[in-house]
Design a protein around this motif. Structure first.
Motif, PDB file in Angstrom:
ATOM      1  N   MET A  42       0.723  -1.183  -0.038  1.00  0.00           N
ATOM      2  CA  MET A  42      -0.093  -0.015   0.010  1.00  0.00           C
ATOM      3  C   MET A  42       0.814   1.329  -0.141  1.00  0.00           C
ATOM      4  O   MET A  42       0.415   2.283  -0.292  1.00  0.00           O
ATOM      5  N   TRP A  43       2.119   1.157   0.359  1.00  0.00           N
ATOM      6  CA  TRP A  43       2.874   2.365   0.654  1.00  0.00           C
ATOM      7  C   TRP A  43       4.296   1.823   0.447  1.00  0.00           C
ATOM      8  O   TRP A  43       4.608   0.895   1.265  1.00  0.00           O
ATOM      9  N   LEU A  44       5.182   2.576  -0.287  1.00  0.00           N
ATOM     10  CA  LEU A  44       6.603   2.348  -0.294  1.00  0.00           C
ATOM     11  C   LEU A  44       7.473   3.746  -0.377  1.00  0.00           C
ATOM     12  O   LEU A  44       6.929   4.493  -1.220  1.00  0.00           O
ATOM     13  N   GLN A  45       8.439   3.871   0.567  1.00  0.00           N
ATOM     14  CA  GLN A  45       9.043   5.101   0.733  1.00  0.00           C
ATOM     15  C   GLN A  45      10.508   5.104   0.970  1.00  0.00           C
ATOM     16  O   GLN A  45      10.774   4.207   1.749  1.00  0.00           O
ATOM     17  N   ARG A  46      10.950   5.368   0.085  1.00  0.00           N
ATOM     18  CA  ARG A  46      12.688   5.343   0.056  1.00  0.00           C
ATOM     19  C   ARG A  46      13.472   6.700   0.344  1.00  0.00           C
ATOM     20  O   ARG A  46      13.231   7.705  -0.328  1.00  0.00           O
ATOM     21  N   LEU A  47      13.928   6.594   1.518  1.00  0.00           N
ATOM     22  CA  LEU A  47      14.539   7.946   2.142  1.00  0.00           C
ATOM     23  C   LEU A  47      15.992   8.101   1.432  1.00  0.00           C
ATOM     24  O   LEU A  47      16.482   6.872   0.849  1.00  0.00           O
ATOM     25  N   ASP A  48      16.243   9.260   1.062  1.00  0.00           N
ATOM     26  CA  ASP A  48      17.687   9.493   0.483  1.00  0.00           C
ATOM     27  C   ASP A  48      18.707   8.702   1.156  1.00  0.00           C
ATOM     28  O   ASP A  48      18.846   8.849   2.239  1.00  0.00           O
ATOM     29  N   GLY A  49      19.675   8.238   0.534  1.00  0.00           N
ATOM     30  CA  GLY A  49      20.973   7.523   0.980  1.00  0.00           C
ATOM     31  C   GLY A  49      20.951   6.184   1.384  1.00  0.00           C
ATOM     32  O   GLY A  49      21.925   5.473   1.711  1.00  0.00           O
ATOM     33  N   VAL A  50      19.789   5.680   1.295  1.00  0.00           N
ATOM     34  CA  VAL A  50      19.620   4.100   1.729  1.00  0.00           C
ATOM     35  C   VAL A  50      20.264   3.265   0.598  1.00  0.00           C
ATOM     36  O   VAL A  50      19.991   3.541  -0.386  1.00  0.00           O
ATOM     37  N   ALA A  51      20.478   2.199   0.878  1.00  0.00           N
ATOM     38  CA  ALA A  51      21.050   1.062   0.060  1.00  0.00           C
ATOM     39  C   ALA A  51      19.799   0.483  -0.584  1.00  0.00           C
ATOM     40  O   ALA A  51      18.778   0.349  -0.263  1.00  0.00           O
ATOM     41  N   PRO A  52      19.938   0.402  -2.035  1.00  0.00           N
ATOM     42  CA  PRO A  52      19.019  -0.087  -2.760  1.00  0.00           C
ATOM     43  C   PRO A  52      18.139  -1.364  -2.506  1.00  0.00           C
ATOM     44  O   PRO A  52      17.075  -1.541  -2.833  1.00  0.00           O
ATOM     45  N   ILE A  53      18.950  -2.177  -1.887  1.00  0.00           N
ATOM     46  CA  ILE A  53      18.568  -3.525  -1.427  1.00  0.00           C
ATOM     47  C   ILE A  53      17.455  -3.360  -0.571  1.00  0.00           C
ATOM     48  O   ILE A  53      16.385  -4.270  -0.524  1.00  0.00           O
ATOM     49  N   SER A  54      17.454  -2.360   0.229  1.00  0.00           N
ATOM     50  CA  SER A  54      16.559  -2.195   1.354  1.00  0.00           C
ATOM     51  C   SER A  54      14.975  -2.003   0.584  1.00  0.00           C
ATOM     52  O   SER A  54      14.067  -2.207   1.496  1.00  0.00           O
ATOM     53  N   ALA A  55      14.674  -1.545  -0.551  1.00  0.00           N
ATOM     54  CA  ALA A  55      13.579  -1.430  -1.130  1.00  0.00           C
ATOM     55  C   ALA A  55      12.903  -2.755  -1.369  1.00  0.00           C
ATOM     56  O   ALA A  55      11.711  -2.732  -1.712  1.00  0.00           O
ATOM     57  N   HIS A  56      13.831  -3.782  -1.465  1.00  0.00           N
ATOM     58  CA  HIS A  56      13.365  -5.296  -1.451  1.00  0.00           C
ATOM     59  C   HIS A  56      13.020  -5.653   0.062  1.00  0.00           C
ATOM     60  O   HIS A  56      11.829  -6.543   0.110  1.00  0.00           O
ATOM     61  N   ILE A  57      14.121  -5.474   0.880  1.00  0.00           N
ATOM     62  CA  ILE A  57      13.810  -5.994   2.110  1.00  0.00           C
ATOM     63  C   ILE A  57      12.562  -5.607   3.077  1.00  0.00           C
ATOM     64  O   ILE A  57      11.813  -6.486   3.658  1.00  0.00           O
TER      65      ILE A  57
END
Length: 135
Positions: A42-57
């Motif tokens: 329902m929601w995905l938010q990626r803050l600046d500077g986070v490792a790209p893999i965290s968008a999957h984890i």
């Protein structure tokens, strides 16, 4: 027929804002994912500077918490305590601390998953998101 509560977009926005505030207050770069009771994003938010893999984890942690109706850390503990066969459990991939279910009147209505910093800090952020609902 039974009825049960469900997450609304307004609820999700409250959770996301509180989780983001907790992350920013600690200067933590993370991904925040919120899912419904079926593990649907329902929601995905990626803050600046986070490792790209965290968008999957983060979504995997949220889905695990929603489908299991318990914190994802429980699964991590089961595995760390030697029950390695649990790694073969179907449909759950985020068996790491940082996924927290949203329980309303005994019903799991969804979950929030966070990834990007230490697992205990991910959980801290996720719990801040759930707390914003005032349950």
């Amino acid at each position: 027929m039974q009825t049960k509560p469900m997450l609304t977009l307004e609820d999700v926005k409250k959770m996301a804002a509180a989780a983001e505030a907790e992350a920013l207050a600690n200067n933590w770069a993370v991904v925040i994912a919120i899912v419904d009771d079926g593990g649907h994003l329902m929601w995905l938010q990626r803050l600046d500077g986070v490792a790209p893999i965290s968008a999957h984890i983060a979504p995997a942690k949220a889905t695990t918490a929603a489908l299991g109706k318990r914190e994802s850390k429980i699964y991590e503990d089961i595995i760390n305590n030697g029950r390695y066969s649990f790694l073969s459990a179907p449909l759950i991939e985020g068996m790491l601390e940082g996924g927290v279910p949203v329980i309303v009147d005994g019903h799991c209505v969804g979950a929030i998953g966070v990834s990007g910093v230490k697992s205990s800090e991910d959980a801290q952020i996720a719990k801040a998101g759930v707390a914003a609902l005032g349950l």
